[in-house]
Design a protein around this motif. Structure first.
Motif, short mmCIF file in Angstrom:
data_model
loop_
_atom_site.label_atom_id
_atom_site.label_comp_id
_atom_site.label_asym_id
_atom_site.label_seq_id
_atom_site.Cartn_x
_atom_site.Cartn_y
_atom_site.Cartn_z
N ASN A 69 0.80 -1.23 0.00
CA ASN A 69 0.00 0.00 0.00
C ASN A 69 0.83 1.28 0.00
O ASN A 69 0.28 2.37 -0.16
CB ASN A 69 -0.96 0.02 1.20
N SER A 70 2.16 1.17 0.20
CA SER A 70 3.06 2.34 0.17
C SER A 70 2.48 3.53 0.95
O SER A 70 2.25 4.62 0.40
CB SER A 70 3.33 2.76 -1.27
N PRO A 71 2.26 3.38 2.26
CA PRO A 71 1.60 4.45 3.02
C PRO A 71 2.54 5.59 3.37
O PRO A 71 3.75 5.43 3.48
CB PRO A 71 1.14 3.72 4.28
N SER A 72 1.95 6.76 3.57
CA SER A 72 2.71 7.93 4.01
C SER A 72 1.81 8.87 4.80
O SER A 72 0.58 8.76 4.76
CB SER A 72 3.32 8.67 2.81
N PHE A 73 2.44 9.78 5.52
CA PHE A 73 1.74 10.81 6.28
C PHE A 73 2.38 12.16 5.98
O PHE A 73 3.60 12.26 5.88
CB PHE A 73 1.87 10.56 7.79
N LYS A 91 -2.20 17.84 12.62
CA LYS A 91 -2.42 16.41 12.43
C LYS A 91 -1.65 15.91 11.21
O LYS A 91 -1.28 16.69 10.32
CB LYS A 91 -3.91 16.11 12.26
N TYR A 92 -1.44 14.60 11.19
CA TYR A 92 -0.78 13.95 10.06
C TYR A 92 -1.84 13.30 9.17
O TYR A 92 -2.62 12.46 9.63
CB TYR A 92 0.22 12.91 10.56
N LEU A 93 -1.86 13.73 7.91
CA LEU A 93 -2.82 13.21 6.94
C LEU A 93 -2.28 11.93 6.32
O LEU A 93 -1.11 11.86 5.93
CB LEU A 93 -3.08 14.25 5.85
N ARG A 94 -3.14 10.94 6.19
CA ARG A 94 -2.72 9.60 5.76
C ARG A 94 -3.00 9.40 4.27
O ARG A 94 -4.08 9.74 3.76
CB ARG A 94 -3.48 8.57 6.60
N TYR A 95 -2.00 8.81 3.59
CA TYR A 95 -2.10 8.45 2.18
C TYR A 95 -1.71 6.99 2.01
O TYR A 95 -0.88 6.46 2.76
CB TYR A 95 -1.17 9.31 1.32
N GLN A 96 -2.31 6.34 1.02
CA GLN A 96 -1.86 5.00 0.62
C GLN A 96 -2.40 4.69 -0.77
O GLN A 96 -3.35 5.32 -1.23
CB GLN A 96 -2.28 3.93 1.63
N PHE A 97 -1.79 3.72 -1.42
CA PHE A 97 -2.16 3.37 -2.80
C PHE A 97 -2.14 4.60 -3.70
O PHE A 97 -2.95 4.72 -4.63
CB PHE A 97 -3.53 2.69 -2.86
N GLY A 98 -1.23 5.54 -3.41
CA GLY A 98 -1.08 6.72 -4.26
C GLY A 98 -2.18 7.75 -4.13
O GLY A 98 -2.30 8.63 -5.00
N ASP A 99 -2.98 7.68 -3.06
CA ASP A 99 -4.11 8.60 -2.93
C ASP A 99 -4.40 8.84 -1.45
O ASP A 99 -3.82 8.19 -0.57
CB ASP A 99 -5.34 8.01 -3.60
#
Length: 368
Positions: free
Chosen positions: A246-250, A258-266
Motif C-alpha cells: 500500500n506504500s503508506p505515508s503521512f 495532524k498527520y494526513l494519511r495516504y496510501q495506494f497513491g491517494d
C-alpha cells in the motif's frame, strides 16, 4: 424702624410670621423617616460570554485519546475491529471514529488494520471485517477491548483459545446478529458490522461491557491545554513507511497539527464522513518477525523490548518500548527513560519489521 408706617409694620410682621411657619414645617418634614418603595431591579444586560470554568460534569477522559467524552463511554470497554487494508476493499468505513489504529504486516506483503473505538454508537457500517492474527489478539487485550474479527489463522485460534481476549467472531454463533454482507465487493471482502450488531453480539456472548477494575489505561496524555512539542526532536513533516503493497505515508498539516494519511497513491478516506484519515500521534514500533514453519503467516513476538519512533506536532524522536508478558501493556520511553506523553487525539501505531526499518523515510519537508 420708628419711621415705618403702621401699614409697613403690619406687612413686615406678616412676612416674618410666614417665614417662621415655613421653617417650622420644613424642619418637621425633614425629621420624618423617609419612606422608599422597594423596587426589584433587573440585572444590567450584558453581551453573553462563555467562560470555561474547567467543569466537565457527566464526562471523563477517554483512555484511548485523552479527550473528554461522555462518562458512560469512558467507563465502557472499547471494541477492536480487524479491518482489511487492500486496494480491492476500499473505501473503509469508520476509521475516523477510532481512537487508536494499528497497522501491522501480515502475509503476502500486505498490511491489516485494527481500529479501536470507544465511541461508535452512531456507526451503522464498520469495516470491512477480516480475520484474526495472533499478535492482533494480544494487542486488543492490552486495551481490555472486545476483539471483532471474521475468522482466524491457526495460530490466531490458538491465542483466542487461551481466553486472553473476549471476541466476536464471524465464524461463531454470533455471526448472524453481529455481521452483515453488502454487494459492494465479492466475498470475503464484504463483511461488515455496526454498533447495533456489536451490542447484539456482546449480549449474545454475555460479555461485561465495563472496564476491568484493575485496568488503568494504555497511554499517558498531555493535560488539557498543554502540548507535547517534542522540543528535543527533529522536524518531521513527512513520513513514508516501507510497507510494499500500500506504500503508506503521512504529511503534517500545520493548521490542524495532524498527520494526513495516504496510501495506494491517494488520500485514505473514511467513507462514513468522507474525510481523509488524520491522526495526532504516530508511534512506530520496531519488531522482530519470522514465518511460522510450513505456512505463509508471520510470527511477530510482542513480549520483550525494542526501538522505534514517536512523531507528533511536526517533530520526531527516537524511543524504546517494553512489554513484560503476553497479558501486559506495551510502554514507550524517550531517551531519558521517561514514558512518552502523547498529545490528546487519535494515535496511529505501526509495527515495523526490523529487517525493513531502514527503508522508512522521515523528512523535514514534504516532497513535491
Amino acid at each position: 424702624m420708628k419711621n415705618l408706617t403702621k401699614q409697613q409694620k403690619l406687612i413686615m410682621g406678616i412676612s416674618f410670621a410666614v417665614i417662621i411657619i415655613a421653617a417650622v414645617i420644613l424642619g418637621f418634614v425633614l425629621k420624618q423617616p423617609k419612606e422608599t418603595e422597594e423596587v426589584a431591579t433587573e440585572p444590567e444586560a450584558t453581551e453573553e460570554t462563555v467562560v470555561d470554568d474547567g467543569s466537565h460534569e457527566g464526562m471523563a477522559k477517554s483512555l484511548l485519546t485523552g479527550e473528554w467524552i461522555d462518562e458512560a463511554l469512558a467507563s465502557s470497554r472499547p471494541i477492536a475491529i480487524m479491518t482489511e487494508n487492500t486496494k480491492v476493499n476500499m473505501p473503509q468505513y469508520g476509521l475516523n471514529s477510532a481512537g487508536v489504529i494499528y497497522e501491522c504486516p501480515v502475509e503476502g506483503g500486505i498490511t491489516r488494520l485494527m481500529a479501536i473505538y470507544d465511541d461508535y454508537k452512531n456507526l451503522t457500517q464498520i469495516g470491512n471485517v477480516r480475520s484474526c492474527r495472533p499478535y492482533y489478539a494480544y494487542i486488543a487485550s492490552e486495551f481490555d477491548a472486545i476483539y471483532v474479527h471474521f475468522g482466524q489463522s491457526v495460530q490466531g485460534e490458538e491465542v483466542l483459545n487461551t481466553g486472553i481476549v473476549d471476541d466476536l467472531n464471524g465464524l461463531g454463533g454470533e455471526e448472524s446478529v453481529t455481521f452483515f454482507r453488502t454487494d459492494e465487493h465479492p466475498k470475503p471482502h464484504n463483511a461488515y458490522t455496526s454498533a447495533e450488531g456489536i451490542a447484539a453480539g456482546i449480549s449474545y456472548k454475555g460479555y461485561d461491557t465495563a472496564y476491568d477494575s484493575s485496568y488503568t489505561g494504555h497511554y499517558q496524555f498531555a493535560e488539557d491545554g498543554a502540548v507535547n512539542e517534542l522540543a528535543s526532536g527533529e522536524d518531521c513533516k513527512y513520513v513514508s513507511l516501507y510497507f510494499f503493497n500500500n506504500s503508506p505515508s503521512f504529511t503534517y498539516d500545520e493548521e490542524t497539527h495532524k498527520y494526513l494519511r495516504y496510501q495506494f497513491g491517494d488520500k485514505q478516506i473514511d467513507k462514513v464522513d468522507g474525510e481523509q484519515v488524520a491522526v495526532t500521534n504516530i508511534i512506530l514500533q520496531n519488531v522482530d518477525s519470522s514465518i511460522y514453519e510450513g505456512t505463509q503467516y508471520l510470527n511477530i513476538p510482542l513480549v520483550g523490548s525494542g526501538t522505534g519512533k514517536y512523531i507528533t506536532n511536526g517533530k520526531i524522536i527516537d524511543i524504546t518500548w517494553k512489554k513484560d508478558s503476553d497479558s501486559g501493556v506495551t510502554h514507550y520511553y524517550d531517551n531519558d527513560g521517561n514514558e512518552i506523553v502523547l498529545n490528546q487525539g487519535q494515535t496511529w501505531v505501526s509495527l515495523i519489521q526490523n529487517a525493513y526499518a531502514d527503508q522508512n523515510v522521515y523528512s523535514a519537508e514534504v516532497p513535491q
